[in-house]
Design a protein around this motif. Structure first.
Motif, PDB file in Angstrom:
ATOM      1  N   UNK A   2     -21.583-115.553  35.012  1.00 40.31           N
ATOM      2  CA  UNK A   2     -21.942-114.175  34.759  1.00 40.31           C
ATOM      3  C   UNK A   2     -22.056-113.310  35.996  1.00 40.31           C
ATOM      4  N   UNK A   3     -21.682-113.851  37.158  1.00 38.04           N
ATOM      5  CA  UNK A   3     -21.774-113.078  38.395  1.00 38.04           C
ATOM      6  C   UNK A   3     -20.504-112.232  38.545  1.00 38.04           C
ATOM      7  N   UNK A   4     -20.688-110.957  38.864  1.00 37.31           N
ATOM      8  CA  UNK A   4     -19.542-110.060  39.040  1.00 37.31           C
ATOM      9  C   UNK A   4     -18.706-110.507  40.230  1.00 37.31           C
ATOM     10  N   UNK A   5     -17.393-110.565  40.019  1.00 32.94           N
ATOM     11  CA  UNK A   5     -16.476-111.018  41.069  1.00 32.94           C
ATOM     12  C   UNK A   5     -15.963-109.803  41.845  1.00 32.94           C
ATOM     13  N   UNK A   6     -16.641-109.493  42.936  1.00 32.79           N
ATOM     14  CA  UNK A   6     -16.212-108.338  43.727  1.00 32.79           C
ATOM     15  C   UNK A   6     -14.885-108.591  44.423  1.00 32.79           C
ATOM     16  N   UNK A   7     -14.556-109.858  44.654  1.00 30.34           N
ATOM     17  CA  UNK A   7     -13.234-110.148  45.222  1.00 30.34           C
ATOM     18  C   UNK A   7     -12.136-109.696  44.263  1.00 30.34           C
ATOM     19  N   UNK A   8     -12.346-109.892  42.965  1.00 28.87           N
ATOM     20  CA  UNK A   8     -11.362-109.456  41.965  1.00 28.87           C
ATOM     21  C   UNK A   8     -11.266-107.939  41.924  1.00 28.87           C
ATOM     22  N   UNK A   9     -12.395-107.266  42.097  1.00 24.85           N
ATOM     23  CA  UNK A   9     -12.380-105.804  42.120  1.00 24.85           C
ATOM     24  C   UNK A   9     -11.625-105.289  43.342  1.00 24.85           C
ATOM     25  N   UNK A  17     -22.218-101.689  36.427  1.00 27.12           N
ATOM     26  CA  UNK A  17     -21.494-101.112  37.549  1.00 27.12           C
ATOM     27  C   UNK A  17     -21.432-102.103  38.696  1.00 27.12           C
ATOM     28  N   UNK A  18     -20.445-101.943  39.545  1.00 30.60           N
ATOM     29  CA  UNK A  18     -20.329-102.723  40.779  1.00 30.60           C
ATOM     30  C   UNK A  18     -19.727-101.814  41.833  1.00 30.60           C
ATOM     31  N   UNK A  19     -20.282-101.860  43.026  1.00 35.25           N
ATOM     32  CA  UNK A  19     -19.875-100.968  44.113  1.00 35.25           C
ATOM     33  C   UNK A  19     -19.287-101.790  45.248  1.00 35.25           C
ATOM     34  N   UNK A  20     -18.140-101.364  45.760  1.00 33.27           N
ATOM     35  CA  UNK A  20     -17.499-102.025  46.897  1.00 33.27           C
ATOM     36  C   UNK A  20     -17.058-100.967  47.901  1.00 33.27           C
ATOM     37  N   UNK A  21     -16.637-101.430  49.068  1.00 32.13           N
ATOM     38  CA  UNK A  21     -16.090-100.545  50.076  1.00 32.13           C
ATOM     39  C   UNK A  21     -14.574-100.643  50.120  1.00 32.13           C
ATOM     40  N   UNK A  22     -13.925 -99.527  50.432  1.00 28.79           N
ATOM     41  CA  UNK A  22     -12.468 -99.496  50.575  1.00 28.79           C
ATOM     42  C   UNK A  22     -12.123 -98.838  51.904  1.00 28.79           C
ATOM     43  N   UNK A  23     -11.033 -99.253  52.540  1.00 31.72           N
ATOM     44  CA  UNK A  23     -10.655 -98.663  53.836  1.00 31.72           C
ATOM     45  C   UNK A  23     -10.478 -97.149  53.754  1.00 31.72           C
ATOM     46  N   UNK A  24     -10.923 -96.460  54.799  1.00 26.76           N
ATOM     47  CA  UNK A  24     -10.767 -95.009  54.870  1.00 26.76           C
ATOM     48  C   UNK A  24     -10.317 -94.663  56.287  1.00 26.76           C
ATOM     49  N   UNK A  25      -9.258 -93.828  56.442  1.00 21.72           N
ATOM     50  CA  UNK A  25      -8.692 -93.586  57.771  1.00 21.72           C
ATOM     51  C   UNK A  25      -9.636 -92.885  58.746  1.00 21.72           C
ATOM     52  N   UNK A  26     -10.565 -92.123  58.233  1.00 22.00           N
ATOM     53  CA  UNK A  26     -11.462 -91.370  59.117  1.00 22.00           C
ATOM     54  C   UNK A  26     -12.832 -92.032  59.261  1.00 22.00           C
ATOM     55  N   UNK A  27     -13.402 -92.503  58.134  1.00 20.97           N
ATOM     56  CA  UNK A  27     -14.780 -93.003  58.136  1.00 20.97           C
ATOM     57  C   UNK A  27     -14.880 -94.523  58.261  1.00 20.97           C
ATOM     58  N   UNK A  28     -13.759 -95.189  58.255  1.00 26.33           N
ATOM     59  CA  UNK A  28     -13.777 -96.652  58.300  1.00 26.33           C
ATOM     60  C   UNK A  28     -13.759 -97.254  56.911  1.00 26.33           C
TER      61      UNK A  28
END
Length: 517
Positions: free
Chosen positions: A496-503, A436-447
């Protein structure tokens, strides 16, 4: 001191000791290794005009000749520029030009066939060309001379960072940096003996290649798998035949070893030590690895700017189950290596209290001389002698450092920091999740909101409701992913490092939520 002296001495002390293997086939003994490297260095001087301090780039897959060329460049006081062989030729050619390399040694000999827009292409030489093969073949017959004298503060290894936030930067790593790195290995990581067999299953342009020096000094053998890369079945075979394998692996590689072991019944016979780093090793994964292979694992944490040398956790502590905080220690990256000081600081470079999250900074004899032709970046990164890593973590009262994330990866939702690794640890504790890999995505209310990319195990099925219930039972609700995107595999770089930029790019390009639930 020129690090090539270590090969020179081993060639004199252990001339008949096996030095380089390609698979099970012996490629060179130590005397041959030293003489070939000397001959390559002489050829670069006489035919290509290479002088001390000049840069020679090496763009190739792992192979025995890689080490011969590396030492040939160092032998004459020049600077090796190892280029990740997974890069596109245009990306590699940009690095060669930025490094102002006079020569680039490539696997195919045609780097510039599609890069005619460069202003100053280097002279190109094929690694497996008849020219270089002839030089190596007749190395023993030519005049042999000791390595050139160099100062310890001269650059030896010009390493280009991954460039995930723009063009890569050249890290100037000196002979003294590398000598201290190799010396600290024996103090902080693992014993080094002539009976060791250093395996190169990860790219030699990166940390795996940096780890060659201590084994050359000891007169140990070096083996390149026939695939020139990472193949668990090959590693098992080499371990059973050669024994005493020692190698560096990213956590994702260890996961692949475990899959192979569970399918075949192999339990790591022939492996002495696996040093892991280059990304987070989650607690569930290292516990699983210890169950299958036993106490063979050593944790290290470093960066190109302080190669392999920020923290370490020896195998006895990795495997310890008796300490009251055994799990917390095993989930950390260990404590400061003997060659450096490590602190956790706030944005003003003030040290924070134990347990408080801040930026990890490091100072010591392994910290780079600076970025090549980039004084502004050097000034931003090295402050009063301290290297600002850009990594966030906390240090406990015993000095153990736990990584949270890269500073740029922290998710700020509703004004509260959420560290992706904490969420990833929870998800990986689910028996049906493989990666698994976790990232943040823009949200209009919570940032920002939390997004989890998930790879499930074979023949397993999961949905949003079951994952929501799992997360709610483990962490605060505000940290729970708001969306789960299921994938067959996560994008990774050559290490072998997950590319979060690609995600993040994938997420931004999704026109609908058909892949998520």
């Amino acid at each position: 001191m020129n690090l090539a002296n270590w090969l020179h001495q081993s060639g004199l002390t252990r001339p008949d000791a096996p030095a380089l293997y390609f698979g099970h086939k012996l490629h060179a003994r130590y005397s041959q290794f030293a003489h070939r490297s000397c001959a390559i260095g002489r050829h670069l001087m006489e035919q290509y005009g290479i002088k001390p301090g000049d840069r020679v780039a090496l763009f190739a897959r792992n192979c025995p000749e890689y080490l011969e060329v590396l030492y040939g460049v160092l032998w004459v006081g020049a600077v090796i520029v190892p280029v990740n062989n997974k890069l596109h030729p245009r990306e590699a050619a940009w690095i060669v030009e930025n490094a102002q390399a006079d020569v680039v040694i490539t696997e195919t000999g045609d780097l510039y066939s599609n890069t005619d827009d460069l202003k100053h292409p280097a002279q190109e030489l094929g690694l497996h060309s008849e020219e270089l093969s002839e030089v190596a073949r007749h190395g023993s017959a030519g005049s042999y001379f000791p390595p050139a004298e160099t100062r310890g503060d001269q650059t030896a290894w010009l390493f280009y960072t991954s460039g995930t936030t723009g063009r890569p930067k050249g890290v100037m790593t000196t002979h003294d940096n590398l000598r201290m790195m190799a010396t600290s290995y024996a103090l902080d990581v693992d014993t080094v003996t002539p009976q060791d067999v250093a395996l190169y299953a990860a790219p030699m342009s990166h940390g795996a290649g940096l780890y060659n020096f201590q084994f050359v000094r000891a007169g140990a053998a070096h083996v390149i798998p026939p695939s020139c890369g990472f193949d668990p079945a090959e590693i098992e075979g080499l371990g059973r035949s050669l024994g005493n394998l020692v190698f560096f692996a990213a956590p994702t590689m260890i996961k692949r070893l475990l899959v192979h072991a569970e399918a075949t019944g192999w339990r790591g016979e022939g492996i002495k030590s696996v040093t892991y780093g280059g990304g987070p090793m989650y607690l569930a994964d290292i516990n699983h690895a210890l169950d299958v292979f036993g106490p063979k694992f050593i944790q290290i944490y470093g960066q190109g700017e302080s190669p392999m040398t920020i923290t370490a956790m020896p195998r006895d502590i990795v495997a310890d189950t008796t300490h009251p905080r055994a799990d917390a220690r095993r989930a950390s990256v260990g404590f400061a290596q003997s060659c450096v000081e490590v602190r956790i600081v706030d944005t003003n470079m003030n040290e924070v209290a134990p347990g408080q999250v801040g930026e990890i900074v490091v100072r010591g004899d392994t910290v780079m001389a600076g970025y090549w032709r980039n004084p502004e970046a050097t000034t931003e990164t090295i402050v009063d002698g301290w290297l600002r890593t850009g990594d966030l973590g906390a240090m406990d009262t015993d000095g153990f450092v736990t990584l949270t994330d890269r500073s740029k990866d922290v998710i700020i939702s509703g004004g509260t920091n959420i560290y992706p690794r904490e969420v990833e640890e929870v998800l990986l504790n689910h028996e049906d999740i493989f990666e698994t890999a976790v990232i943040g995505a823009p949200h209009p209310e919570w940032g920002e909101e939390v997004i989890a990319f998930v790879v499930v195990g074979k023949d397993c099925q999961l949905d949003k409701d079951s994952l929501d219930a799992w997360c709610k039972s483990q962490i605060a609700s505000f940290k729970k992913p708001r969306r789960y995107i299921f994938m067959s595999e996560l994008p990774k770089n050559s290490y072998g490092k997950v590319l979060k930029t690609s995600l993040r790019e994938r997420l931004s390009l999704m026109e609908d939520h058909s892949e998520s639930v």
